[in-house]
Design an enzyme around this catalytic site. Structure first.
Site, PDB file in Angstrom:
ATOM      1  N   HIS A 164      -4.010 -16.402   0.504  1.00 39.75           N
ATOM      2  CA  HIS A 164      -3.860 -14.958   0.392  1.00 39.75           C
ATOM      3  C   HIS A 164      -4.998 -14.213   1.081  1.00 39.75           C
ATOM      4  O   HIS A 164      -6.179 -14.497   0.857  1.00 39.75           O
ATOM      5  CB  HIS A 164      -3.834 -14.571  -1.098  1.00 39.75           C
ATOM      6  N   LYS A 179       7.149  -5.689   0.866  1.00 38.63           N
ATOM      7  CA  LYS A 179       6.970  -5.560  -0.575  1.00 38.63           C
ATOM      8  C   LYS A 179       8.280  -5.156  -1.244  1.00 38.63           C
ATOM      9  O   LYS A 179       9.065  -4.366  -0.697  1.00 38.63           O
ATOM     10  CB  LYS A 179       5.899  -4.508  -0.875  1.00 38.63           C
TER      11      LYS A 179
END
Length: 373
Positions: free
Chosen positions: A304, A173
């Protein structure tokens, strides 16, 4: 002709081992995530066939999905489970006034997935084989070890473990208030992994267009597989500009909740890699429509989350895809997916290949049944 005779809907709350933080938390938009809400649908027929499906919400929305499914669920009784498109449309019309995206169709996703699971089980085939698989395994990458709450040494250690477990790529991230910190962490991970390991980053919609372009230019030499959600999920024009300006591919789509919203991305050429989420777009039925459009546009596919569903859908996509590895859902099921040599193996079990665990039953917070068990 078989008929649906029983439907069980369950609202389940899965607690996470540690609070999870991405850029939305560090920039003050959300609080750390501590649990995931699931809607499970279990459907059985007069001839003794059954199927299980699920939808989910990572923050608010889980109870709303369950409430909507509970309102329209009785309409399933007596319908032919083979007519998945027809059944889906009947549920859409039952809740027509709340639209065809978001919670309204995410509630239907659990039912739709259950019907596909049932159909594949009845055929004695894994869902991927029923759909028409192009491959028996799919490239896989891990996300769960790369969140921003984790110190960089932990991120590196978990990346090493993921590779040892047979996972092929690593995603971390980014999107912190200080971009320099993102660049520092990213450089450390790339150095740790070496140049040969596929590496992705995910900004979770945190940048404006200028910041995203600045970041993209600074990381071109790292050989990233993609930059994910650099901009607001609905900024198709901005994503298209980035995709045209950068050599690094742009990936997005996970937050969109309908096929129509993805069509806008595709038409704008806003992504090199499209990332739909079957539970979020309303189930496998709409996902397959979207996959056809994405393939026609020449896009790569990287669904996802929800690898338990998406492994099968990715295996049936014509172009070589990726599947996102998350172990978070493991406690919900008795079975596990296998990873080997950088790929996730399509199970040979019929349907999705999963049965609900006793722990999943214990985490049930509400349930309702229609018809005769």
């Amino acid at each position: 002709m078989d008929r649906i005779r029983h439907v069980a809907l369950s609202s389940v709350t899965l607690p996470l081992d540690v609070p999870i933080s991405d850029a939305k938390v560090l920039t003050g938009r959300q609080k750390p995530m501590t649990e995931i809400a699931f809607l499970f649908a279990e459907i059985s027929t007069e001839d003794g066939h059954s199927g299980t499906g699920f939808s989910y919400s990572k923050r608010a929305g889980g109870p709303a999905q369950y409430a909507h499914a509970k309102e329209v669920g009785e309409n399933l009784l007596g319908q032919d489970p083979s007519d998945i498109g027809k059944v889906y449309e009947s549920l859409l019309w039952a809740g027509a006034s709340v639209g065809r995206s978001g919670v309204a169709t995410q509630a239907l996703a659990a039912v739709d997935v259950a019907l596909w699971d049932l159909k594949a089980k009845r055929a004695g085939l894994p869902l991927a084989k029923l759909l028409g698989a192009y491959r028996d395994s799919v490239r896989t990458y891990n996300t769960s070890g790369g969140f921003l709450h984790a110190p960089i040494e932990e991120v590196k250690a978990r990346a090493t473990q993921s590779l040892a477990d047979g996972i092929g790529g690593i995603k971390i991230k980014v999107g912190q208030p200080d971009m320099k910190e993102d660049l520092r962490r990213l450089a450390a991970v790339r150095e740790h992994l070496g140049d040969g390991v596929p590496l992705m980053v995910d900004a979770n919609q945190q940048w404006d267009r200028a910041s995203a372009l600045r970041f993209g230019r600074q990381v071109e030499d790292l050989g990233l597989v993609w930059i994910e959600e650099p901009l607001d999920a609905y900024d198709a024009e901005g994503h298209a500009q980035l995709a045209a300006a950068l050599d690094t591919p742009i990936a997005t789509g996970e937050m969109l909740s309908s096929v129509a919203e993805h069509v806008r991305l595709i038409e704008a050429r806003a992504a090199d890699i499209i990332q739909p989420d079957a539970p979020r777009v309303g189930g496998i039925t709409p996902f397959l429509r979207l996959a056809t459009l994405a393939d026609h546009a020449g896009l790569q596919l990287a669904p996802h989350f929800a690898m338990e569903i998406h492994l099968h859908l990715a295996a049936a996509y014509p172009r070589e895809p990726w599947v996102e590895h998350f172990e978070w859902l493991n406690p919900l099921f008795e079975e596990r997916l296998e990873t080997r040599d950088g790929r996730m193996i399509v199970p040979d079990r019929p349907g999705l290949g999963f049965t609900l665990s006793e722990q999943c039953r214990k985490w049930t917070v509400d349930s309702v049944e229609f018809g005769k068990a």
